[in-house]
Design a protein around this motif. Structure first.
Motif, PDB file in Angstrom:
ATOM      1  N   THR A 184       1.026  -1.123  -0.164  1.00 41.84           N
ATOM      2  CA  THR A 184       0.009   0.287  -0.203  1.00 41.84           C
ATOM      3  C   THR A 184       0.782   1.641  -0.056  1.00 41.84           C
ATOM      4  O   THR A 184       0.705   2.723  -0.975  1.00 41.84           O
ATOM      5  N   ASP A 210       4.311   1.569  -0.364  1.00 41.17           N
ATOM      6  CA  ASP A 210       4.298   1.904  -2.646  1.00 41.17           C
ATOM      7  C   ASP A 210       3.614   2.178  -3.425  1.00 41.17           C
ATOM      8  O   ASP A 210       3.855   3.740  -3.959  1.00 41.17           O
ATOM      9  N   LYS A 256       1.459   4.412  -2.726  1.00 38.19           N
ATOM     10  CA  LYS A 256       1.047   6.398  -2.840  1.00 38.19           C
ATOM     11  C   LYS A 256       2.803   6.663  -2.329  1.00 38.19           C
ATOM     12  O   LYS A 256       2.390   7.376  -2.262  1.00 38.19           O
ATOM     13  N   ASN A 257       3.019   6.017  -2.398  1.00 37.84           N
ATOM     14  CA  ASN A 257       4.590   6.955  -2.755  1.00 37.84           C
ATOM     15  C   ASN A 257       5.353   7.455  -1.383  1.00 37.84           C
ATOM     16  O   ASN A 257       5.490   7.647  -1.735  1.00 37.84           O
ATOM     17  N   VAL A 258       4.487   6.342  -0.322  1.00 34.97           N
ATOM     18  CA  VAL A 258       5.088   6.770   1.211  1.00 34.97           C
ATOM     19  C   VAL A 258       6.160   5.919   1.628  1.00 34.97           C
ATOM     20  O   VAL A 258       6.353   4.655   1.391  1.00 34.97           O
ATOM     21  N   SER A 300      -2.086   8.621   5.261  1.00 37.75           N
ATOM     22  CA  SER A 300      -1.001   9.600   4.660  1.00 37.75           C
ATOM     23  C   SER A 300      -1.002  10.424   3.063  1.00 37.75           C
ATOM     24  O   SER A 300      -1.783   9.030   2.505  1.00 37.75           O
ATOM     25  N   GLY A 301      -1.127  11.688   3.087  1.00 33.39           N
ATOM     26  CA  GLY A 301      -1.023  11.888   1.738  1.00 33.39           C
ATOM     27  C   GLY A 301       0.163  11.055   0.632  1.00 33.39           C
ATOM     28  O   GLY A 301       1.316  10.457   1.017  1.00 33.39           O
ATOM     29  N   GLU A 302       0.187  11.554  -0.323  1.00 30.63           N
ATOM     30  CA  GLU A 302       0.883  10.828  -1.033  1.00 30.63           C
ATOM     31  C   GLU A 302       3.077  11.522  -1.282  1.00 30.63           C
ATOM     32  O   GLU A 302       2.573  12.388  -0.414  1.00 30.63           O
ATOM     33  N   ALA A 303       3.476  10.798  -1.301  1.00 29.33           N
ATOM     34  CA  ALA A 303       5.376  10.907  -1.199  1.00 29.33           C
ATOM     35  C   ALA A 303       5.099  11.424   0.399  1.00 29.33           C
ATOM     36  O   ALA A 303       5.686  12.706   0.863  1.00 29.33           O
ATOM     37  N   SER A 304       4.868  11.095   1.012  1.00 25.45           N
ATOM     38  CA  SER A 304       5.202  11.213   2.313  1.00 25.45           C
ATOM     39  C   SER A 304       6.188  10.443   3.015  1.00 25.45           C
ATOM     40  O   SER A 304       6.381   8.879   2.531  1.00 25.45           O
ATOM     41  N   THR A 348     -10.866   3.828   3.028  1.00 23.11           N
ATOM     42  CA  THR A 348      -9.708   3.120   3.024  1.00 23.11           C
ATOM     43  C   THR A 348      -9.942   1.871   3.483  1.00 23.11           C
ATOM     44  O   THR A 348      -9.101   0.645   3.686  1.00 23.11           O
TER      45      THR A 348
END
Ligand code: ADP
Length: 270
Positions: free
Chosen positions: A125, A127, A129-131, A165-169, A216
């Motif tokens: 999950t 990966d 959303k780039n977390v 969490s948002g993207e890239a965090s 979610t």
């Protein structure tokens, strides 16, 4: 402090001698109320996915001659079924915890293994959303408890951290020793939780934003399960959060005595 509820039984044993038996009913009544509320909540929560499934099944039947529509509705049925299954799973888990109370079969549990397993499933999950998901802090710490329950607890915290969490965090899981207490902190940079909601998030079925939680796949039971697992291990779980900045959930557990320092053998009797 609430009112103390006492059941009093009076018996006359011999003329002039009364025996008064007072029994505290407060705890029993409180548990009874909790159980009753839980059943009411469960019925309510189950009605939503069951209702959706029923409706979708009817729709599929009506759309029998439109293969594309059938496929679409079947997909939505599958989503609802997965959600229902997660809900049932968590209800069973929580009921078991509520009935079991204090743990009986305790073993030394390696915290590193617990964290590795807890984080494992969330990786996909995260990966997606780039977390970035990282585990750090003190290594080689041991607590006394049940491995699977501890994995469930930390996994719920990590899953939430990624979900909110948002993207890239970044989501970080850290271990710290504070005296004889092991602190496992799950830190996110997500949407955060207002002060008023922080007081309620550990309640069963409580969700800050039911619509978002539904997206979610949340059941509203995750944090109450964490709270129960913590309490059953003689620990607790707390939250610190700032809306818009992120949340930190901290699970505190008593540290198990180091296996490297076994108790000294008793001196032989003279
Ligand atoms: P859910 O299955 O809905 O996530 P939980 O009991 O795990 O239920 O959490 C209760 C509610 O607390 C969630 O619906 C969400 O609103 C809020 N919450 C939990 N963890 C976080 C987090 N890390 N960041 C923001 N909100 C959170």
């Amino acid at each position: 402090g609430g009112t103390l509820l006492v059941q009093v039984r009076v018996a006359q044993v011999t003329p002039g001698h009364l025996v008064v038996l007072a029994e505290d009913q407060t705890q029993a009544r409180r548990l009874e109320a909790i159980r009753r509320d839980f059943v009411v909540n469960i019925s309510h929560e189950l009605k939503t996915p069951v209702g959706a499934l029923t409706l979708l099944a009817e729709t599929v039947q009506d759309a029998a001659d439109d293969p594309e529509a059938v496929r679409r509705f079947a997909g939505r049925m599958q989503t609802e079924a997965v959600r229902l299954s997660a809900l049932v799973h968590e209800i069973i888990e929580l009921s078991r915890l509520q009935v079991a109370g204090a743990l009986t079969e305790l073993a030394a549990v390696d915290v590193d293994t617990v964290l590795a397993e807890a984080v494992d499933r969330a990786r996909t999950t995260a990966d997606g959303k780039n977390v970035r998901l990282s585990v750090g802090g003190q290594k080689g710490v041991t607590v006394f408890g049940q491995h699977d329950l501890l994995v469930t607890a930390v996994r719920n915290l990590v899953d939430n951290a990624v979900a909110y969490s948002g993207e890239a965090s970044h989501v970080g899981v850290g271990v710290r020793l504070v005296g004889d207490i092991v602190e496992i902190a799950v830190v996110d940079e997500g949407i955060g939780i207002s002060a008023a909601d922080q007081e309620r998030v550990f309640e069963r079925f409580y969700r800050v934003d039911p619509a978002r939680s539904r997206e979610t796949g949340g059941t509203g039971l995750g944090l109450s399960i964490v709270k129960h697992v913590a309490a059953d291990h003689g620990g607790d779980v707390t939250v610190w959060s700032q809306p818009g900045r992120g949340s930190t959930f901290t699970l505190r557990l008593p540290r198990a005595a180091s296996p490297a320092a076994p108790a000294e053998a008793p001196a032989p009797a003279a």
